[in-house]
Design a protein around this motif. Structure first.
Motif, short mmCIF file in Angstrom:
data_model
loop_
_atom_site.label_atom_id
_atom_site.label_comp_id
_atom_site.label_asym_id
_atom_site.label_seq_id
_atom_site.Cartn_x
_atom_site.Cartn_y
_atom_site.Cartn_z
N PHE A 89 0.86 -1.32 0.06
CA PHE A 89 -0.10 -0.14 0.04
C PHE A 89 0.91 1.25 -0.01
O PHE A 89 2.07 1.20 0.61
CB PHE A 89 -0.80 -0.02 1.27
N ALA A 90 0.51 2.17 -0.56
CA ALA A 90 1.27 3.53 -0.65
C ALA A 90 0.70 4.21 0.50
O ALA A 90 -0.33 4.22 1.16
CB ALA A 90 0.79 4.49 -1.77
N LEU A 91 1.96 4.98 0.90
CA LEU A 91 1.82 5.77 2.38
C LEU A 91 2.22 7.25 1.94
O LEU A 91 3.02 7.26 1.34
CB LEU A 91 2.72 5.34 3.44
N SER A 92 1.68 8.06 2.76
CA SER A 92 2.30 9.55 2.51
C SER A 92 2.19 10.25 4.01
O SER A 92 1.34 9.75 5.14
CB SER A 92 1.16 10.41 1.66
N VAL A 93 3.12 11.23 4.13
CA VAL A 93 3.14 11.89 5.47
C VAL A 93 2.45 13.47 4.82
O VAL A 93 3.14 14.03 4.01
CB VAL A 93 4.52 11.97 6.11
N ASP A 94 1.50 13.88 6.03
CA ASP A 94 1.22 15.35 5.92
C ASP A 94 0.94 15.78 7.25
O ASP A 94 0.26 15.55 7.97
CB ASP A 94 -0.15 15.29 5.10
N ASP A 95 2.02 16.90 7.42
CA ASP A 95 1.89 17.77 8.44
C ASP A 95 2.12 16.72 9.76
O ASP A 95 1.55 16.88 10.65
CB ASP A 95 0.63 18.38 8.78
N GLY A 96 3.05 15.65 9.83
CA GLY A 96 3.41 14.72 10.53
C GLY A 96 2.78 13.81 11.04
O GLY A 96 2.75 12.85 11.91
N VAL A 97 1.58 13.67 10.15
CA VAL A 97 0.47 12.37 10.23
C VAL A 97 0.75 11.61 9.06
O VAL A 97 0.76 11.80 7.72
CB VAL A 97 -0.80 13.25 10.07
N LEU A 98 0.77 10.27 9.54
CA LEU A 98 0.90 9.16 8.42
C LEU A 98 -0.42 8.80 7.92
O LEU A 98 -1.48 8.33 8.67
CB LEU A 98 1.77 8.03 9.05
N TRP A 99 -0.56 8.46 6.81
CA TRP A 99 -1.89 8.22 5.81
C TRP A 99 -1.54 6.82 5.16
O TRP A 99 -0.54 6.90 4.34
CB TRP A 99 -2.26 9.39 5.10
N LEU A 100 -2.48 5.88 4.94
CA LEU A 100 -2.38 5.18 4.02
C LEU A 100 -3.40 4.98 2.93
O LEU A 100 -4.40 5.45 3.36
CB LEU A 100 -2.73 3.62 4.99
N HIS A 101 -3.04 4.84 1.62
CA HIS A 101 -3.80 4.84 0.86
C HIS A 101 -4.45 3.84 0.50
O HIS A 101 -3.90 2.71 0.49
CB HIS A 101 -3.11 5.46 -0.56
#
Length: 107
Positions: A89-101
């Protein structure tokens, strides 16, 4: 693409694997020693082992049941008896928060 918030990126210590649940599915989140964050299905493709219970060495996770291994970056099965790749799964970090796509990064 739907994104699921996993929490503060600081909650995933380098060199560790953490199990999270996304839509009733266990997902393993890996924070590699080199700083990369990766996510795969937590289910070994060879048996019922949870990869989050396995041994992380570099970018490979060893299943705790039969010692098969996967590259957590690509999902590729790299050690027998595992021959079928694990879903990533792809992950991203936005403003210190980890998100899973939730849309798969690889088949």
């Amino acid at each position: 693409m739907v994104m699921k918030q996993l929490g503060p990126v600081g909650g995933f210590a380098p060199g560790t694997v953490t199990q999270v649940w996304v839509d009733d599915e266990p997902v393993a989140v890996f924070h590699l020693d080199d700083g990369r964050l990766c996510a795969t299905s937590d289910q070994c493709t060879h048996g019922n082992g949870l990869l989050s219970d396995g041994f992380l060495c570099g970018s490979e996770i060893e299943c705790p049941l039969h010692q098969g291994r996967f590259d957590v970056v690509t999902g590729r099965a790299v050690g027998v008896p595992c021959t079928q790749d694990v879903r990533t799964f792809a992950l991203s970090v936005d403003d210190g928060v980890l998100w899973l796509h939730t849309q798969e990064a690889t088949p």
